[in-house]
Design a protein around this motif. Structure first.
Motif, PDB file in Angstrom:
ATOM      1  N   ALA A 156       3.034   9.383  -4.365  1.00 45.17           N
ATOM      2  CA  ALA A 156       2.639  10.768  -4.052  1.00 45.17           C
ATOM      3  C   ALA A 156       2.694  11.718  -5.242  1.00 45.17           C
ATOM      4  O   ALA A 156       2.397  12.906  -5.103  1.00 45.17           O
TER       5      ALA A 156
ATOM      6  N   LYS B  88      -2.805   8.737   2.377  1.00 50.45           N
ATOM      7  CA  LYS B  88      -2.736   8.715   0.915  1.00 50.45           C
ATOM      8  C   LYS B  88      -3.135  10.077   0.341  1.00 50.45           C
ATOM      9  O   LYS B  88      -4.320  10.389   0.173  1.00 50.45           O
TER      10      LYS B  88
ATOM     11  N   SER C 158       4.706   5.481   2.600  1.00 50.96           N
ATOM     12  CA  SER C 158       5.378   6.226   1.554  1.00 50.96           C
ATOM     13  C   SER C 158       6.867   6.301   1.890  1.00 50.96           C
ATOM     14  O   SER C 158       7.376   5.473   2.631  1.00 50.96           O
TER      15      SER C 158
ATOM     16  N   ASN D 244       2.405   4.704  -1.638  1.00 52.16           N
ATOM     17  CA  ASN D 244       1.962   5.814  -2.473  1.00 52.16           C
ATOM     18  C   ASN D 244       3.176   6.627  -2.926  1.00 52.16           C
ATOM     19  O   ASN D 244       3.912   7.182  -2.105  1.00 52.16           O
TER      20      ASN D 244
ATOM     21  N   PRO E 230      -0.830   1.991   5.007  1.00 50.45           N
ATOM     22  CA  PRO E 230      -0.546   3.063   4.036  1.00 50.45           C
ATOM     23  C   PRO E 230       0.835   3.648   4.287  1.00 50.45           C
ATOM     24  O   PRO E 230       1.117   4.151   5.382  1.00 50.45           O
TER      25      PRO E 230
ATOM     26  N   SER F  31      -1.808  12.491  -2.981  1.00 49.64           N
ATOM     27  CA  SER F  31      -0.928  12.584  -4.150  1.00 49.64           C
ATOM     28  C   SER F  31      -1.115  13.951  -4.793  1.00 49.64           C
ATOM     29  O   SER F  31      -2.224  14.497  -4.806  1.00 49.64           O
TER      30      SER F  31
ATOM     31  N   ASN G 171       0.848  -1.200   0.000  1.00 46.61           N
ATOM     32  CA  ASN G 171       0.000   0.000   0.000  1.00 46.61           C
ATOM     33  C   ASN G 171       0.881   1.247   0.000  1.00 46.61           C
ATOM     34  O   ASN G 171       0.732   2.134   0.834  1.00 46.61           O
TER      35      ASN G 171
ATOM     36  N   THR H 249      -0.372   6.258  -8.759  1.00 43.06           N
ATOM     37  CA  THR H 249       0.560   6.498  -7.645  1.00 43.06           C
ATOM     38  C   THR H 249       0.684   5.319  -6.690  1.00 43.06           C
ATOM     39  O   THR H 249       1.575   5.310  -5.838  1.00 43.06           O
ATOM     40  N   HIS H 250      -0.198   4.326  -6.809  1.00 41.42           N
ATOM     41  CA  HIS H 250      -0.079   3.111  -5.985  1.00 41.42           C
ATOM     42  C   HIS H 250       0.940   2.191  -6.662  1.00 41.42           C
ATOM     43  O   HIS H 250       0.651   1.569  -7.675  1.00 41.42           O
TER      44      HIS H 250
ATOM     45  N   ASP I  59      -7.373  10.403  -0.225  1.00 41.61           N
ATOM     46  CA  ASP I  59      -8.323   9.388   0.221  1.00 41.61           C
ATOM     47  C   ASP I  59      -9.005   9.893   1.491  1.00 41.61           C
ATOM     48  O   ASP I  59      -8.331  10.286   2.449  1.00 41.61           O
TER      49      ASP I  59
ATOM     50  N   ASP J 151      -5.028   7.147  -7.920  1.00 40.43           N
ATOM     51  CA  ASP J 151      -4.487   6.014  -7.163  1.00 40.43           C
ATOM     52  C   ASP J 151      -3.926   4.933  -8.085  1.00 40.43           C
ATOM     53  O   ASP J 151      -2.932   4.280  -7.757  1.00 40.43           O
TER      54      ASP J 151
END
Length: 306
Positions: free
Chosen positions: A12, A272, A235, A10, A233, A274, A8, A208-209, A283, A205
């Motif tokens: 970003a 999350k 990063s 991101n 979640p 971005s 999970n 960026t996921h 999100d 998403d």
């Protein structure tokens, strides 16, 4: 083959330059897009932190880095040296970028850098490597010097094979190495109701996921037969934290096995959010929302196929 996989994660952003800067400033977590181009606090620079711990640092690309000033941007914003082998590593072109510039095969560039690394009198080294093998618009170089269309699937397989070969080369050396594989962003292979295939103006998403993996090489036996998955979640801050914990773990200094529960427990989580220039996707209560203009209103992001 990874030891740790973030399920999970991101990135970003939907663009390469900002993604690279975010990784290079991982130690301070996620900032706004505008903040990326302002002078960061010293403790935010990942490679500067590593330098203070005794690591020399190097930079390598499998492309020239000229398009959109990418090379200059990451060097300035991440405080990195010039490419270790220059912007032309002396290997054959594998692809040609959409702007006509050469792209070299990852296996060739990484192997050549590794031989350069083994010849250096540096006990500890940190490399920032950037590849554009999977970027949109690349064309494969043919035997006669021409080019042909290179589909995403075949390029992805070549990249994975090349990374696998490099990991084996590192393993054979007997040296202890940490490899973190962090995609800049997705390729937007599928469009949605907001933007067509190939467009990345809105950092949705699906773009960026990204799949992030960490491999620990020659650091003793792991208690796991499969990768450990991090589901929270996450990063860039989580990557910086793992690197910090690895360095601080006394087991590495004593040649003992790592304490995996200590390495991966309570990693920093990142909500999350971005952002490209002027466009934000976040999100909220499990549903994505988008803001197209600065100070504009928030709109539900349309779900694909609904």
């Amino acid at each position: 083959q990874m030891d740790v996989i973030f399920d999970n994660f991101n990135s970003a952003t939907a663009y390469s330059g900002p993604a690279a800067i975010r990784l290079l400033r991982a130690s301070c977590g996620q900032t706004s897009h505008a903040q990326l181009y302002k002078t960061p606090a010293d403790q935010c620079l990942l490679f500067d932190d590593l330098r203070k711990l005794g690591f020399a640092d190097e930079l390598m690309l499998n492309h020239t880095g000229e398009f959109d000033g990418f090379l200059q941007e990451v060097r300035e914003q991440g405080q990195l040296p010039p490419p270790a082998l220059g912007t032309a590593p002396g290997v054959p072109r594998a692809y040609v970028s959409f702007d006509g510039s050469p792209i070299w095969r990852d296996r060739d560039v990484l192997s050549k850098w590794w031989q350069h690394r083994l010849a250096e009198d540096q006990p500890n080294m940190a490399l920032f490597y950037n590849t554009t093998t999977l970027h949109d618009g690349n064309r494969q170089v043919t035997a006669d010097g021409g080019t042909k269309r290179a589909d995403y699937s075949s390029r992805a397989q070549v990249l994975l094979d090349d990374l696998n070969a490099f990991l084996k080369e590192l393993q054979k050396s007997g040296r202890r190495v940490v490899v973190a594989i962090v995609p800049e962003h997705g390729a937007a292979l599928h469009g949605d109701r907001m933007q067509i295939s190939g467009m990345r103006e809105i950092p949705s998403d699906s773009i960026t996921h990204v799949p992030v993996g960490i491999k620990l090489i020659n650091m003793g036996q792991t208690p796991h037969t499969a990768p450990v998955h991090v589901n929270q979640p996450s990063s860039y801050l989580a990557i910086a934290e793992i690197i910090a914990r690895l360095y601080a773990d006394p087991a590495l200094s004593n040649g003992q096995n790592l304490d995996w529960s200590q390495l991966l427990s309570n990693l920093p989580q990142t909500a999350k959010v971005s952002e490209n220039s002027g466009t934000v996707v976040l999100d909220y209560n499990g549903k994505p929302y988008v803001r197209i203009k600065e100070n504009g209103g928030w709109l539900p992001y349309p779900q694909r196929f609904k």
